[in-house]
Design an enzyme around this catalytic site. Structure first.
Site, PDB file in Angstrom:
ATOM      1  CB  CYS A  94      -0.834  -0.035   1.205  1.00 44.81           C
ATOM      2  SG  CYS A  94      -1.938   1.467   1.340  1.00 44.81           S
ATOM      3  CB  CYS A 258      -3.982   4.560  -5.626  1.00 36.30           C
ATOM      4  SG  CYS A 258      -4.046   2.811  -5.380  1.00 36.30           S
TER       5      CYS A 258
HETATM    6  O1  PYC Z   1      -1.944   3.850  -2.039  1.00 35.65           O
HETATM    7  O2  PYC Z   1      -1.165   1.783  -2.788  1.00 35.65           O
HETATM    8  C1  PYC Z   1      -2.206   2.470  -2.316  1.00 35.65           C
HETATM    9  C2  PYC Z   1      -3.354   2.034  -1.701  1.00 35.65           C
HETATM   10  C3  PYC Z   1      -3.877   0.688  -2.079  1.00 35.65           C
HETATM   11  C4  PYC Z   1      -5.328   0.533  -1.423  1.00 35.65           C
HETATM   12  C5  PYC Z   1      -5.521   1.726  -0.939  1.00 35.65           C
HETATM   13  N1  PYC Z   1      -4.505   2.477  -1.284  1.00 35.65           N
END
Ligand code: PYC
Length: 336
Positions: A94, A258
């Site tokens: 993550c 993300c």
């Molecule tokens: O920031 O890689 C990320 C992530 C994955 C799921 C939620 N955030």
């Protein structure tokens, strides 16, 4: 410690990275034994799912919260091992959580400004911490596995997307052909102004893509389940390059851009010849928060670097009262 002996108090530090919450467990976690972080992830998944649910699911958490269990690293060059998890199970990696963990360990005085390494289920990652709120991390090797893969959505026709690894598996779709004009709105209208119906349209579209991938048996390398769907549109703010909407495995959308999803995007840009070492890609999230991404090439391997900011929101002790019928959380109904 077995599932039946989960303790009654769990100390956590909450933070958010670009709006996306991370809950770092700093005390009261089950002992996951020895071995690699991948082994510990399997033990955590198979034997301690109730602990996961107790920490992140309602009534203590919500579908959006990502947990981070800090444990002994297997790689001695790392300051900590970490397992990430969400409302439906463990994640592989993550990115926003890595930034949140860096700021959390800084807040606790366990790390200072400088370079540190974390051991994750998919390998070690290196962070650079500014001593306050900003963290850059070099992710694991990221790459595109397949380009322009068609997938048939009932009622919406065929959409094509790329399959890429950024620490999790992603299906990346440019939304020009999709009825999600909400992702093509001008600057002033970021998700802060979206109605819940518009977020639901994005969620529903992404979820249908995920189900169609499953139905069609389309996977990442080695049969890896593609459990993150990433939709792209133009940026809301012209300083940025693109805006995304990322649907996570438990049907919650990522408020941040993300970190693993941005890594997957960088891999596709690189392989299309649209990004080279030295370039900076500014990825905007659906709520307008931004990660900066760049790449370096190491013996033909592409390593993404992601930068973002996290802020501490709470220091808390979770109480798991044995008489509470929802002591171990309300299980999410979404399939994993
Ligand atoms: O920031 O890689 C990320 C992530 C994955 C799921 C939620 N955030």
């Amino acid at each position: 410690m077995s599932e039946s002996t989960i303790g009654s108090r769990v100390r956590v530090i909450d933070s958010h990275t670009g709006g996306e919450p991370t809950r770092v467990v700093i005390d009261g976690a089950p002992d996951l034994g020895s071995g690699s972080m991948a082994d510990k992830r399997i033990r955590f998944r198979d034997s301690f799912d109730s602990f996961r649910s107790a920490v992140v699911n309602e009534p203590r958490g919500s579908d959006v919260v990502v947990g981070a269990l800090v444990c002994e690293p297997a790689d001695p060059s790392c300051v900590a091992g970490v397992l990430f998890f969400n409302n439906v199970g463990p994640l592989w990696m993550c990115g926003h959580g890595t930034i949140g963990l860096g700021v959390t360990l800084g807040h606790l005085g366990r790390i200072g400004k400088g370079t540190h390494r974390f051991d994750t289920a998919v390998g070690s990652v290196t962070i650079e911490y500014d001593g306050a709120n900003r963290v850059s991390f070099e992710n694991v090797h990221s790459y595109r596995f397949a380009k322009d893969v068609p997938v048939n959505l009932e009622g919406l026709g065929t959409v094509t997307g790329d399959i890429a690894w950024g620490g999790n598996w992603f299906f990346l779709v440019n939304t020009e052909a999709l009825p999600v004009e909400v992702l093509r709105r001008p600057e002033s209208q970021t998700a802060k102004h979206f109605g819940s119906g518009e977020i639901e349209t994005l969620t529903d579209t992404a979820w249908r893509i995920r189900q169609a991938l499953e139905r069609s048996g389309i996977t990442g390398a080695d049969g890896g389940e593609i459990d993150h769907i990433e939709l792209f549109g133009p940026p809301g703010d012209p300083k940025n390059h693109s805006r995304n909407f990322v649907l996570c495995p438990g049907r919650a959308y990522d408020r941040s851009p993300c970190g693993t999803g941005t890594s997957a995007k960088l891999a596709c840009l690189f392989e299309d010849g649209k990004l080279k070492p030295g370039d900076v890609w500014r990825q905007e999230s659906i709520i307008g928060s931004v990660f900066e991404g760049s790449i370096r090439i190491d013996s033909d391997i592409m390593i993404p670097r992601i930068t973002g900011s996290a802020y501490i929101t709470a220091e808390a002790t979770l109480i798991l009262d044995p008489s509470d019928p929802f002591r171990l959380g309300i299980r999410s109904q979404q399939s994993h």
